[in-house]
Motif scaffolding. Structure first.
Motif, mmCIF file in Angstrom:
data_model
loop_
_atom_site.group_PDB
_atom_site.id
_atom_site.type_symbol
_atom_site.label_atom_id
_atom_site.label_comp_id
_atom_site.label_asym_id
_atom_site.label_seq_id
_atom_site.Cartn_x
_atom_site.Cartn_y
_atom_site.Cartn_z
ATOM 1 N N ASN A 93 -32.887 73.266 -61.883
ATOM 2 C CA ASN A 93 -34.319 73.255 -62.162
ATOM 3 C C ASN A 93 -34.776 71.796 -62.078
ATOM 4 O OD1 ASN A 93 -36.916 73.347 -63.248
ATOM 5 N ND2 ASN A 93 -36.395 74.975 -64.682
ATOM 6 N N TYR A 130 -46.671 85.813 -77.279
ATOM 7 C CA TYR A 130 -46.385 86.208 -75.897
ATOM 8 C C TYR A 130 -44.914 86.064 -75.532
ATOM 9 C CZ TYR A 130 -51.454 85.987 -75.579
ATOM 10 O OH TYR A 130 -52.794 86.189 -75.796
ATOM 11 N N ASN A 131 -44.081 85.841 -76.538
ATOM 12 C CA ASN A 131 -42.629 85.819 -76.343
ATOM 13 C C ASN A 131 -42.204 84.769 -75.307
ATOM 14 O OD1 ASN A 131 -40.046 86.769 -76.997
ATOM 15 N ND2 ASN A 131 -39.989 88.144 -75.233
ATOM 16 N N LEU A 132 -42.855 83.608 -75.354
ATOM 17 C CA LEU A 132 -42.526 82.545 -74.407
ATOM 18 C C LEU A 132 -41.729 81.420 -75.067
ATOM 19 C CD1 LEU A 132 -45.913 82.227 -72.444
ATOM 20 C CD2 LEU A 132 -43.843 83.426 -71.745
ATOM 21 N N HIS A 133 -41.096 81.717 -76.190
ATOM 22 C CA HIS A 133 -40.387 80.667 -76.918
ATOM 23 C C HIS A 133 -39.230 80.072 -76.127
ATOM 24 C CE1 HIS A 133 -37.215 83.629 -77.832
ATOM 25 N NE2 HIS A 133 -38.224 84.471 -78.001
ATOM 26 N N SER A 134 -38.669 80.846 -75.187
ATOM 27 C CA SER A 134 -37.567 80.325 -74.380
ATOM 28 C C SER A 134 -37.972 80.088 -72.931
ATOM 29 C CB SER A 134 -36.376 81.292 -74.429
ATOM 30 O OG SER A 134 -36.758 82.584 -73.943
ATOM 31 N N ASN A 135 -39.274 80.074 -72.672
ATOM 32 C CA ASN A 135 -39.748 79.841 -71.314
ATOM 33 C C ASN A 135 -39.505 78.385 -70.915
ATOM 34 O OD1 ASN A 135 -42.337 78.879 -69.552
ATOM 35 N ND2 ASN A 135 -41.642 80.931 -68.974
ATOM 36 N N ASP A 172 -40.960 76.278 -68.892
ATOM 37 C CA ASP A 172 -42.126 75.395 -68.824
ATOM 38 C C ASP A 172 -42.567 74.956 -70.212
ATOM 39 O OD1 ASP A 172 -42.426 75.362 -66.031
ATOM 40 O OD2 ASP A 172 -43.393 77.313 -66.074
ATOM 41 N N SER A 214 -45.564 81.046 -78.023
ATOM 42 C CA SER A 214 -44.202 81.439 -78.392
ATOM 43 C C SER A 214 -44.190 82.701 -79.245
ATOM 44 C CB SER A 214 -43.508 80.293 -79.143
ATOM 45 O OG SER A 214 -43.446 79.134 -78.349
#
Length: 560
Positions: A295, A256-261, A263, A253
């Motif tokens: 989804n 890699y800026n995946l906090h709103s991903n 999965d 998060s």
């Protein structure tokens, strides 16, 4: 001319204009007679869903034995047509032994030679540079072939799963990921279908060669390897190593800026669900479905949260919308079944759970829901049969074994209940619900020391995984009863008071507290507790009898 046609063909593919791509690809193949152009054309036929034509095309041009890529495509065509025996005949029914030992070595060698070439190792003489370039190209070709071999292992697993040979399917999926750690499809099948226990999942993850991941330079390869491992970590069971899971999610998060991903959010919601934090889990699933309402990977968890929170109106609207727009999705009929289960129309719920399981025989939530409908109606034999089917299909999850144990416990088959619960414990030792049920079995068998030990462990595990304490008040009450039967009155009273302090106003708990107070000689306090029990359940016969006894003893003490 060839370059012109290749560019035209690729432009058509980019626009999904498959007829144009086939038209131009056919002319290009006539000009070049190149097996690569023939393979490309077969792929276009596959993309259009014309699997028979794609397979016939490969056979006509004798491409199946030309390369692993062609063999993979031919087998995939067979699987799409449900010709699993033909697919296995093309693939072979065993993983080539040499791949398991040599795949990652060749990839690391390519990584090493690529790094040397980029760092200017071959500077003395052009012939040496050309030799290095040819060697590197050969290694890249070998790596591509290894990836296709891994993909063929995955297809082999699909075939075995369709033939209900789940042990062989599991081994094929595991081989696929061992050969190529980037074969996520195989890894996903292992996780999604619960083919490994939580301990096996973590052991398997640690055994994978993430260092074989190849990127442009050595430094970025190491970062990519760590990134891939963290992504895979988020897919593992949430009953084990929650701290490692949290660390992986936090790193992904922040860095890699995946906090709103989606999965990662699904993984967070699954962890919250195992912690019985249904409102927080529902908030996450709802936030994702608000932006991506179809989804389907989120739907089983979302539906489970809605059921736990008894949000019948939301379930009604969601199931109607899905039935209108996606009648071919098993998750649609799962939603309808969950709605009917929530409003206690059990027969209707069973019908729709059955429909979902027939549309996808490997859909775990549908099988569990189907079995629950029998359990709720007291049809224990049918429930045991349905849970047994789920246990056979999903060998890595402890839930079917747990539910089988609970059914036998209700039937007072304590020996069978203990066997199933022990089997479930072998798969997952970190589920507080499972430990609670084991404690109940020990309690009924009069093994009170074992019961106390297991109940205490259940509460400790619930605290370790960060579970909502109010979800385990029944376990704490059970612990209090075990202490009571051991005549450990002070400890029993402490547990019952903690249950009441956390908000569970239950007549049975007040009665148990009253019994303990009577045994401690605190008659007046017992009278107060039993009055509380009757305020909750005025017709409770146990509370009434105990109150009469408490009043008599208190009168005798006071000399009335």
């Amino acid at each position: 001319m060839q370059k012109f046609l290749k560019d035209w063909r690729q432009d058509a593919m980019n626009k999904h204009q498959y007829d144009s791509a086939i038209f131009i690809g056919d002319k290009l193949l006539a000009l070049t007679n190149d097996p690569n152009d023939a393979f490309w054309l077969a792929q276009v036929h596959f993309s259009t869903g014309n699997y028979s034509r794609a397979l016939t095309f490969l056979e006509k041009h004798k491409l199946i034995d030309h390369s692993p890529a062609c063999r993979y495509l031919a087998a995939h065509c067979c699987i799409k047509q449900s010709k699993y025996e033909d697919a296995l005949a093309t693939l072979g029914d065993k993983t080539p032994a040499h791949l398991l030992g040599n795949a990652n070595k060749s990839r690391r060698k390519l990584q090493h030679t690529s790094g040397n070439a980029r760092n200017g190792v071959h500077r003395k003489g052009s012939s040496r540079t050309e030799k290095g370039g040819r060697s590197e190209d050969k290694e890249r070709e070998n790596t591509s072939e290894v990836k296709y071999e891994a993909a063929m292992c995955y297809l082999r697993g699909i075939c075995f799963a369709k033939q209900n040979s789940y042990d062989r399917a599991k081994e094929c999926y595991m081989d696929a990921v061992r050969i190529d750690v980037q074969c996520f499809e195989a890894f996903d099948q292992l996780m999604k279908n619960c083919l490994l226990s939580p301990d096996e999942e973590w052991a398997f993850l640690e055994s994978l060669e993430f260092d074989a991941v190849i990127t442009e330079n050595t430094d970025s390869s190491q970062e990519a390897a760590q990134f891939a491992k963290m992504l895979y970590t988020t897919r593992l069971s949430k009953y084990k190593n929650p701290s490692e899971f949290s660390n992986a999610v936090e790193s992904l998060s922040q860095h890699y800026n995946l906090h709103s991903n989606p999965d990662l959010l699904l993984s967070k919601a699954e962890l919250l669900f195992t912690q019985c934090r249904f409102k927080q889990a529902l908030a996450i699933t709802s936030s994702v479905l608000d932006t991506d309402q179809y989804n389907f990977s989120f739907l089983p968890l979302h539906l489970a949260c809605l059921h736990e929170l008894r949000q019948t109106n939301t379930l009604f609207l969601l199931s109607h919308r899905l039935a209108d727009l996606h009648p071919d999705e098993p998750a649609t009929w799962l939603a309808v079944g969950v709605y009917y289960l929530t409003i206690a129309q059990i027969a209707e719920a069973r019908r729709f759970f059955s429909k979902a399981s027939m549309m996808n025989p490997h859909f775990g939530p549908a099988w569990i829901g189907f079995a629950h409908t029998f359990a709720l109606e007291g049809e224990h034999d049918q429930a045991v049969s349905a849970y047994g089917t789920a246990a056979r299909l999903f060998q890595g999850t402890h839930l079917p074994q747990l539910f089988l144990g609970m059914q036998h416990l209700q039937l007072h088959n304590l020996t069978l209940a203990h066997e199933y619960l022990t089997a479930a414990h072998g798969l997952c030792a970190a589920d507080p619900l499972l430990l609670n049920e084991m404690g109940v079995v020990f309690y009924h068998l009069d093994h009170l020391n074992d019961a106390i030990s297991v109940f205490r462990r259940a509460l400790a595990v619930a605290a370790d995984i960060g579970s909502d304490p109010t979800a385990w008040l029944a376990t704490r009450a059970n612990l209090g009863h075990a202490y009571r039967r051991r005549h450990q009155w002070a400890l029993a009273l402490s547990e019952f008071e903690e249950v009441l302090r956390q908000g569970r106003r239950d007549a049975a708990v007040f009665c148990a507290k009253g019994i303990v107070l009577l045994e401690l000689g605190r008659g007046w306090d017992a009278i107060v507790a039993l009055h509380e029990a009757l305020s909750v359940s005025p017709q409770d016969p146990v509370a009434t009898d105990l109150l009469a006894r408490a009043l008599e003893e208190n009168a005798a003490e006071q000399g009335w």
